[in-house]
Design a protein around this motif. Structure first.
Motif, PDB file in Angstrom:
ATOM      1  N   ASP A 166       0.850  -1.186   0.000  1.00  0.00           N
ATOM      2  CA  ASP A 166       0.000   0.000   0.000  1.00  0.00           C
ATOM      3  C   ASP A 166       0.890   1.242   0.000  1.00  0.00           C
ATOM      4  O   ASP A 166       1.538   1.553   1.002  1.00  0.00           O
ATOM      5  CB  ASP A 166      -0.910   0.000   1.226  1.00  0.00           C
ATOM      6  CG  ASP A 166      -2.017   1.043   1.146  1.00  0.00           C
ATOM      7  OD1 ASP A 166      -1.774   2.082   0.501  1.00  0.00           O
ATOM      8  OD2 ASP A 166      -3.092   0.822   1.712  1.00  0.00           O
ATOM      9  N   ALA A 167       0.930   1.933  -1.135  1.00  0.00           N
ATOM     10  CA  ALA A 167       1.774   3.131  -1.270  1.00  0.00           C
ATOM     11  C   ALA A 167       0.946   4.404  -1.272  1.00  0.00           C
ATOM     12  O   ALA A 167       1.428   5.466  -1.668  1.00  0.00           O
ATOM     13  CB  ALA A 167       2.593   3.048  -2.553  1.00  0.00           C
ATOM     14  N   GLU A 168      -0.289   4.324  -0.835  1.00  0.00           N
ATOM     15  CA  GLU A 168      -1.231   5.446  -0.954  1.00  0.00           C
ATOM     16  C   GLU A 168      -0.722   6.716  -0.307  1.00  0.00           C
ATOM     17  O   GLU A 168      -0.938   7.820  -0.812  1.00  0.00           O
ATOM     18  CB  GLU A 168      -2.563   5.026  -0.317  1.00  0.00           C
ATOM     19  CG  GLU A 168      -3.668   6.047  -0.424  1.00  0.00           C
ATOM     20  CD  GLU A 168      -4.942   5.570   0.267  1.00  0.00           C
ATOM     21  OE1 GLU A 168      -5.752   6.428   0.636  1.00  0.00           O
ATOM     22  OE2 GLU A 168      -5.108   4.342   0.420  1.00  0.00           O
ATOM     23  N   THR A 169      -0.018   6.591   0.813  1.00  0.00           N
ATOM     24  CA  THR A 169       0.451   7.769   1.543  1.00  0.00           C
ATOM     25  C   THR A 169       1.910   8.092   1.246  1.00  0.00           C
ATOM     26  O   THR A 169       2.494   8.974   1.875  1.00  0.00           O
ATOM     27  CB  THR A 169       0.300   7.551   3.063  1.00  0.00           C
ATOM     28  OG1 THR A 169       1.019   6.354   3.429  1.00  0.00           O
ATOM     29  CG2 THR A 169      -1.159   7.395   3.450  1.00  0.00           C
ATOM     30  N   GLY A 170       2.526   7.365   0.300  1.00  0.00           N
ATOM     31  CA  GLY A 170       3.954   7.500   0.061  1.00  0.00           C
ATOM     32  C   GLY A 170       4.344   8.735  -0.726  1.00  0.00           C
ATOM     33  O   GLY A 170       3.511   9.399  -1.361  1.00  0.00           O
ATOM     34  N   GLU A 171       5.637   9.030  -0.674  1.00  0.00           N
ATOM     35  CA  GLU A 171       6.212  10.136  -1.439  1.00  0.00           C
ATOM     36  C   GLU A 171       7.592   9.698  -1.924  1.00  0.00           C
ATOM     37  O   GLU A 171       8.355   9.089  -1.172  1.00  0.00           O
ATOM     38  CB  GLU A 171       6.378  11.397  -0.579  1.00  0.00           C
ATOM     39  CG  GLU A 171       5.087  11.971  -0.020  1.00  0.00           C
ATOM     40  CD  GLU A 171       5.347  13.106   0.955  1.00  0.00           C
ATOM     41  OE1 GLU A 171       6.531  13.507   1.094  1.00  0.00           O
ATOM     42  OE2 GLU A 171       4.389  13.578   1.585  1.00  0.00           O
ATOM     43  N   MET A 172       7.903  10.017  -3.185  1.00  0.00           N
ATOM     44  CA  MET A 172       9.218   9.690  -3.725  1.00  0.00           C
ATOM     45  C   MET A 172      10.070  10.957  -3.783  1.00  0.00           C
ATOM     46  O   MET A 172       9.619  11.995  -4.265  1.00  0.00           O
ATOM     47  CB  MET A 172       9.072   9.089  -5.126  1.00  0.00           C
ATOM     48  CG  MET A 172      10.380   8.595  -5.720  1.00  0.00           C
ATOM     49  SD  MET A 172      11.114   7.232  -4.763  1.00  0.00           S
ATOM     50  CE  MET A 172      10.028   5.888  -5.238  1.00  0.00           C
ATOM     51  N   HIS A 173      11.303  10.840  -3.270  1.00  0.00           N
ATOM     52  CA  HIS A 173      12.220  11.972  -3.247  1.00  0.00           C
ATOM     53  C   HIS A 173      13.578  11.540  -3.802  1.00  0.00           C
ATOM     54  O   HIS A 173      13.923  10.352  -3.759  1.00  0.00           O
ATOM     55  CB  HIS A 173      12.402  12.478  -1.810  1.00  0.00           C
ATOM     56  CG  HIS A 173      11.131  12.942  -1.156  1.00  0.00           C
ATOM     57  ND1 HIS A 173      10.651  14.217  -1.278  1.00  0.00           N
ATOM     58  CD2 HIS A 173      10.234  12.267  -0.386  1.00  0.00           C
ATOM     59  CE1 HIS A 173       9.524  14.334  -0.601  1.00  0.00           C
ATOM     60  NE2 HIS A 173       9.235  13.160  -0.049  1.00  0.00           N
ATOM     61  N   PRO A 174      14.367  12.496  -4.312  1.00  0.00           N
ATOM     62  CA  PRO A 174      15.720  12.128  -4.744  1.00  0.00           C
ATOM     63  C   PRO A 174      16.534  11.523  -3.609  1.00  0.00           C
ATOM     64  O   PRO A 174      17.328  10.606  -3.810  1.00  0.00           O
ATOM     65  CB  PRO A 174      16.315  13.471  -5.201  1.00  0.00           C
ATOM     66  CG  PRO A 174      15.138  14.315  -5.548  1.00  0.00           C
ATOM     67  CD  PRO A 174      14.050  13.904  -4.600  1.00  0.00           C
ATOM     68  N   MET A 175      16.325  12.041  -2.407  1.00  0.00           N
ATOM     69  CA  MET A 175      16.985  11.505  -1.210  1.00  0.00           C
ATOM     70  C   MET A 175      16.096  11.804  -0.017  1.00  0.00           C
ATOM     71  O   MET A 175      15.572  12.910   0.109  1.00  0.00           O
ATOM     72  CB  MET A 175      18.369  12.138  -1.024  1.00  0.00           C
ATOM     73  CG  MET A 175      19.134  11.578   0.162  1.00  0.00           C
ATOM     74  SD  MET A 175      20.780  12.325   0.308  1.00  0.00           S
ATOM     75  CE  MET A 175      21.551  11.721  -1.197  1.00  0.00           C
ATOM     76  N   ILE A 176      15.919  10.830   0.845  1.00  0.00           N
ATOM     77  CA  ILE A 176      15.041  11.028   1.991  1.00  0.00           C
ATOM     78  C   ILE A 176      15.803  11.738   3.107  1.00  0.00           C
ATOM     79  O   ILE A 176      17.003  11.506   3.315  1.00  0.00           O
ATOM     80  CB  ILE A 176      14.470   9.677   2.478  1.00  0.00           C
ATOM     81  CG1 ILE A 176      13.286   9.891   3.420  1.00  0.00           C
ATOM     82  CG2 ILE A 176      15.551   8.833   3.132  1.00  0.00           C
ATOM     83  CD1 ILE A 176      12.507   8.632   3.696  1.00  0.00           C
TER      84      ILE A 176
END
Length: 402
Positions: A166-176
């Motif tokens: 479940d990735a519904e609340t996820g966010e992709m960033h260049p670096m976390i």
């Protein structure tokens, strides 16, 4: 707006599913019964052309967003379910739907815990969840809702492998960022504590398992693993025995070394080990592709570790992998095997011989406190270990007559 299915549509029959009907009311003949985790959305499994798809009813905005996030994770080879498509324009104002491919042989945590959960089983689940979260963070992914409920588990030779479902609340960033990591960990702590209390109330938790301690244990496992992966070692000289110590620690934590980089300063070397988790059989396939050696998985892992160490030691980090593998075969593997007296080479297969020599070198180096070198290890192995081994071929049963 007409019905539209967007994505890598591999099965045209998906369009024929009853999208005009709410998912919870779909006829049974379209569905297959599989264990489902707890979800705030309606989820069903449909079988088409021998494939099983998980279908989740969700708003159009979140269906598109989650589909894209799952594709981003797939491109990074991160452990998550595979996105197939999302459905919009359903009749009667019904919510959109996200379609993912069902992860074969996977189970939600409640199915794994269908009986009274033993402490050692829980430990393996928590290890898998910690590895999953670290892998996601290394890829720059902020989960936002890390929990056992949002994870699928596959049994893996006595342990478990974990996958984001479940990735519904996820966010992709260049670096976390550190703040994002800590927020994810805090959410995981809260969610897992609640899930353990729920199991306890249902009589599914072993009396020796404390819900709060379990939640805190996940946090501790995560930090231990993250620190081990991201720590930089500074040594006076590049001591490859210490490199192997680092690799072994990472292997025990469930990671394989994808790259080793040494940055030199005046009088010192800074060692950075970058790990990567891979699927079962990966080492066999990679070694066979690079060298033609067809060996068992653990043998392949060990030989590849040595090959990767050779790449760094020779300053070949930017050289083509196939060329490096050819040099390693010619300069390391074959000379080592050929250094074994001809009369003793039948005792073990070449890959096993090389593996045991590397092990012997490891123990000798531990005793000496420094790398003893391969040539010295070969001599000691032949004189003190191999000489006492029986002929392996003689122990194998004769092949049946054709």
């Amino acid at each position: 707006m007409p019905l539209q299915i967007t994505g890598a549509l591999g099965d045209p029959d998906l369009i024929r599913l009853p999208w005009e009907v709410p998912l919870q009311d779909w006829p049974q003949h379209h569905l297959v019964d599989l264990p489902r985790g707890i979800s705030r959305h309606v989820v069903r499994f449909a079988r088409l052309s021998g494939k099983v798809y998980a279908i989740k009813e969700i708003s159009e905005r979140f269906a598109k967003r989650e589909y894209q996030l799952l594709w981003d994770l797939a491109r990074l080879d991160a452990p998550a379910v595979e996105p197939v498509a999302y459905v919009t324009g359903r009749e009667g104002g019904l919510d959109a739907a996200l379609i993912t491919r069902h992860l074969q042989f996977s189970l939600p945590y409640r199915a794994v815990m269908s009986g009274t959960l033993r402490p050692d089983t829980l430990t393996r689940l928590l290890d898998a969840l910690a590895v999953l979260l670290v892998r996601l963070h290394l890829n720059g992914f902020y989960w936002g809702d890390c929990s056992l409920s949002n994870t699928l588990f596959r049994r893996d030779a006595g342990s478990f492998a974990a996958y984001l479902v479940d990735a519904e609340t996820g966010e992709m960033h260049p670096m976390i960022s550190r703040g994002q990591r800590l927020a994810d960990i805090d959410t995981a702590h809260t969610n897992i504590f609640g899930e353990m209390l729920d199991l306890e109330a249902g009589g599914l938790l072993h009396p020796s398992i404390d819900p709060m301690e379990t939640a805190e244990d996940v946090v501790a496992r995560y930090h231990r693993l993250w620190d081990e992966i991201n720590e930089s070692e500074i040594i006076e000289e590049v001591d490859w025995h210490r490199v192997e110590q680092r690799i072994r620690r990472l292997n025990l934590l469930g990671f394989d070394v994808a790259e080793m980089m040494v940055r030199r300063k005046v009088g010192t070397g800074r060692l950075i080990v970058r790990p990567k988790v891979v699927d079962a059989g990966h080492h066999q396939r990679r070694l066979l592709r690079l060298t033609g050696l067809d060996v068992e998985e653990n043998q392949a892992r060990r030989l590849l570790n040595d090959l990767d160490g050779f790449r760094v030691a020779k300053g070949l980090r930017h050289e083509d992998e196939a060329i490096v593998a050819h040099r390693w075969l010619a300069e390391v593997f074959q000379p080592t095997v050929e250094a074994i007296p001809a009369r003793m080479r039948g005792k073990l297969e070449p890959a096993q011989l090389f593996h045991e020599i590397l092990d012997h070198r490891w123990y000798l180096s531990e005793e000496e406190g420094a790398d003893v070198g391969l040539a010295s290890a070969v001599r000691s192995y032949v004189d003190n270990v191999l000489v006492h081994k029986p002929e392996e071929k003689a122990l194998l049963p004769d092949e049946p007559a054709q």
